[in-house]
Design a protein around this motif. Structure first.
Motif, short mmCIF file in Angstrom:
data_model
loop_
_atom_site.label_atom_id
_atom_site.label_comp_id
_atom_site.label_asym_id
_atom_site.label_seq_id
_atom_site.Cartn_x
_atom_site.Cartn_y
_atom_site.Cartn_z
N ARG A 37 7.73 -13.77 -8.69
CA ARG A 37 7.02 -14.37 -9.82
C ARG A 37 6.58 -13.35 -10.87
NH1 ARG A 37 4.80 -17.99 -5.78
NH2 ARG A 37 3.22 -16.43 -5.29
N ASN A 38 6.34 -12.11 -10.46
CA ASN A 38 5.70 -11.17 -11.36
C ASN A 38 6.58 -10.02 -11.83
OD1 ASN A 38 2.65 -12.00 -11.33
ND2 ASN A 38 3.31 -12.09 -9.19
N SER A 39 7.75 -9.84 -11.24
CA SER A 39 8.62 -8.76 -11.68
C SER A 39 9.16 -9.04 -13.07
CB SER A 39 9.78 -8.57 -10.69
OG SER A 39 10.68 -7.60 -11.18
N TYR A 77 6.74 -3.43 -12.04
CA TYR A 77 5.50 -4.12 -11.71
C TYR A 77 4.31 -3.26 -12.11
CZ TYR A 77 1.97 -6.47 -8.83
OH TYR A 77 0.85 -7.13 -8.39
N LYS A 78 3.50 -3.76 -13.02
CA LYS A 78 2.30 -3.07 -13.48
C LYS A 78 2.59 -1.62 -13.88
CE LYS A 78 -1.27 -5.87 -11.29
NZ LYS A 78 -2.48 -5.89 -10.43
N ASN A 79 3.56 -1.48 -14.78
CA ASN A 79 3.93 -0.19 -15.36
C ASN A 79 4.51 0.78 -14.33
OD1 ASN A 79 2.91 -1.02 -17.92
ND2 ASN A 79 0.85 -0.44 -17.27
N ARG A 80 5.06 0.24 -13.25
CA ARG A 80 5.69 1.08 -12.25
C ARG A 80 7.06 0.53 -11.89
NH1 ARG A 80 3.02 4.85 -9.24
NH2 ARG A 80 0.76 5.02 -9.54
N ILE A 81 7.99 1.44 -11.64
CA ILE A 81 9.29 1.06 -11.10
C ILE A 81 9.19 1.16 -9.58
CG2 ILE A 81 11.74 1.61 -10.95
CD1 ILE A 81 11.58 2.75 -13.74
N ILE A 82 9.47 0.06 -8.90
CA ILE A 82 9.34 0.01 -7.44
C ILE A 82 10.71 -0.27 -6.82
CG2 ILE A 82 8.28 -1.18 -5.49
CD1 ILE A 82 5.87 -1.71 -7.19
N LEU A 112 9.03 -1.05 0.47
CA LEU A 112 8.69 -0.85 -0.93
C LEU A 112 8.32 0.61 -1.15
CD1 LEU A 112 6.38 -3.98 -1.35
CD2 LEU A 112 8.79 -3.83 -1.92
N SER A 113 8.88 1.23 -2.17
CA SER A 113 8.59 2.63 -2.47
C SER A 113 8.34 2.78 -3.96
CB SER A 113 9.76 3.54 -2.06
OG SER A 113 10.03 3.43 -0.68
N THR A 114 7.42 3.68 -4.31
CA THR A 114 7.16 3.97 -5.72
C THR A 114 6.76 5.43 -5.88
OG1 THR A 114 5.95 3.23 -7.69
CG2 THR A 114 4.71 3.37 -5.65
N PHE A 115 7.01 5.96 -7.06
CA PHE A 115 6.76 7.37 -7.35
C PHE A 115 5.28 7.58 -7.65
CE2 PHE A 115 6.62 10.88 -10.52
CZ PHE A 115 7.08 11.90 -9.69
N CYS A 116 4.71 8.60 -7.00
CA CYS A 116 3.30 8.97 -7.23
C CYS A 116 2.35 7.79 -7.01
CB CYS A 116 3.11 9.55 -8.62
SG CYS A 116 3.84 11.18 -8.82
N GLY A 117 2.65 6.97 -6.02
CA GLY A 117 1.74 5.89 -5.69
C GLY A 117 0.63 6.38 -4.77
N SER A 118 -0.14 5.46 -4.26
CA SER A 118 -1.24 5.81 -3.37
C SER A 118 -1.54 4.62 -2.47
CB SER A 118 -2.49 6.19 -4.17
OG SER A 118 -2.95 5.07 -4.92
N LYS A 120 -4.30 3.21 -2.33
CA LYS A 120 -5.09 2.30 -3.15
C LYS A 120 -4.19 1.34 -3.92
CE LYS A 120 -8.63 2.24 -6.76
NZ LYS A 120 -9.47 3.07 -7.67
N PHE A 121 -3.06 1.85 -4.43
CA PHE A 121 -2.13 0.99 -5.17
C PHE A 121 -1.56 -0.10 -4.26
CE2 PHE A 121 2.34 0.06 -6.12
CZ PHE A 121 2.21 -0.51 -7.37
N TRP A 122 -1.15 0.28 -3.04
CA TRP A 122 -0.55 -0.71 -2.14
C TRP A 122 -1.58 -1.71 -1.64
CZ3 TRP A 122 4.16 -1.25 -2.97
CH2 TRP A 122 5.03 -0.19 -3.15
N LYS A 123 -2.81 -1.28 -1.44
CA LYS A 123 -3.86 -2.22 -1.05
C LYS A 123 -4.10 -3.24 -2.16
CE LYS A 123 -6.38 0.78 2.17
NZ LYS A 123 -7.64 1.54 2.42
N GLN A 124 -4.09 -2.76 -3.41
CA GLN A 124 -4.27 -3.67 -4.53
C GLN A 124 -3.09 -4.62 -4.65
OE1 GLN A 124 -7.07 -3.90 -6.58
NE2 GLN A 124 -6.01 -5.80 -7.11
N PHE A 125 -1.89 -4.11 -4.39
CA PHE A 125 -0.69 -4.94 -4.42
C PHE A 125 -0.78 -6.06 -3.38
CE2 PHE A 125 3.55 -5.88 -2.73
CZ PHE A 125 4.23 -6.24 -3.89
N LEU A 126 -1.21 -5.72 -2.16
CA LEU A 126 -1.36 -6.72 -1.10
C LEU A 126 -2.46 -7.72 -1.43
CD1 LEU A 126 -0.99 -4.45 2.06
CD2 LEU A 126 0.69 -6.06 1.17
N ASP A 127 -3.55 -7.22 -2.01
CA ASP A 127 -4.64 -8.11 -2.41
C ASP A 127 -4.17 -9.10 -3.47
OD1 ASP A 127 -6.40 -6.95 -0.66
OD2 ASP A 127 -7.33 -5.64 -2.14
N ASP A 128 -3.37 -8.62 -4.43
CA ASP A 128 -2.87 -9.50 -5.49
C ASP A 128 -1.96 -10.58 -4.91
OD1 ASP A 128 -4.24 -8.00 -7.31
OD2 ASP A 128 -2.50 -6.83 -7.97
#
Length: 277
Positions: A37-39, A77-82, A112-118, A120-128
């Motif tokens: 839905r969001n990509s 997704y949210k200014n990141r290439i995943i 799922l992989s992203t450059f310079c993620g954290s 915190k980013f993945w927790k927010q992704f799961l929460d969303d």
């Protein structure tokens, strides 16, 4: 060649963060739907998710939803290439259904992989993804079916919630059942202190077309629950054996007062004198 592979592996370990989810985790489908839905990029490698939807009249309709298929994908997704990889294990696990027959379970996973993620980013992704799913549940009624994999799965799309006011029963019947359910939901401590299993069975019976299914849908909508359908021939039929029905309700055909209330609901501006005629 080995130096390139080693350097690439070291670079990914140093600068990429990865999240892996298997299909035995409840968030698996939520994540796929959330990405779908969001990509901002559309993938060309697709698979189809088909649902059979049936309304209260018995009419059935198939619905198809295209989701990312097996293989590799990239999405924005949210200014990141995943980087998104969906795989299925060749060796699938085997379990047994309620009757003892072997059942082959598909083992899938997404990475799922992203450059310079954290983290915190993945927790927010799961929460969303979770929030989006739960908000959708608040708007609809979930119907669950028991599968041969000994699991409960959502059957078709969410159905529209049904207000209690749309179910016309004998005077006081709806209030009586609702009061009993509310008392049960608020008495968990009473059951716990006495060592009694915290459960209560409700049996609605009567001729076809008297509102049993409609009343169940309205009660589930009112109290915020889903509906689980179970075949009486399954091993779980012990759930409805005599003694498990603590509250029994017989629903019969329409009485004159019920017909009057239905008429008034459809024709709100009609006078009482005309209704009585």
């Amino acid at each position: 060649m080995w130096a390139w592979n080693f350097g690439n592996s070291l670079f990914r370990q140093k600068f990429f963060t990865t999240l892996q989810v298997t299909n035995d985790n409840m968030t698996y489908k939520w994540i796929i739907d959330h990405i779908n839905r969001n990509s901002k990029w559309e993938t060309q490698n697709l698979s189809v998710d088909t649902n059979l939807n049936q309304n209260e009249t018995g009419a059935a309709r198939l619905s198809h939803k295209l989701v990312p298929g097996l293989g590799s994908h990239y999405f924005y997704y949210k200014n990141r290439i995943i980087y998104f990889q969906r795989t299925r294990e060749r060796e699938q696990s085997t379990s047994h259904d309620a009757r003892g027959y072997p059942v082959s379970n598909k083992c899938e996973s997404i990475i799922l992989s992203t450059f310079c993620g954290s983290t915190k980013f993945w927790k927010q992704f799961l929460d969303d993804a979770s929030t989006e799913y739960l908000e959708a549940l608040d708007k609809g009624l979930r119907i669950f079916a028991h599968t041969s994999h000994m699991q409960w799965e959502t059957s078709g799309k969410l159905k529209n919630k049904r207000p209690l006011e749309t179910v016309i029963l004998e005077d006081g019947m709806v209030e009586k059942v609702c009061n009993d359910i509310e008392n049960f939901l608020s008495s968990a401590d009473w059951y716990l202190k006495r060592g009694i299993p915290y459960r209560r069975g409700y049996l609605f019976y009567g001729p076809p077309g008297t509102g049993k299914s409609s009343f169940i849908a309205a009660l589930a909508s009112h109290f915020g629950y889903g509906i689980a359908t179970l075949s009486l021939t399954s091993a779980y039929s012990a759930l409805i054996r005599p003694g498990r029905a603590d509250f029994q309700v017989q629903l019969g055909h329409c009485t004159p007062s019920m017909i009057k209330r239905m008429f008034q609901r459809f024709y709100e501006n009609v006078s009482d004198e005309l209704v009585d005629e």
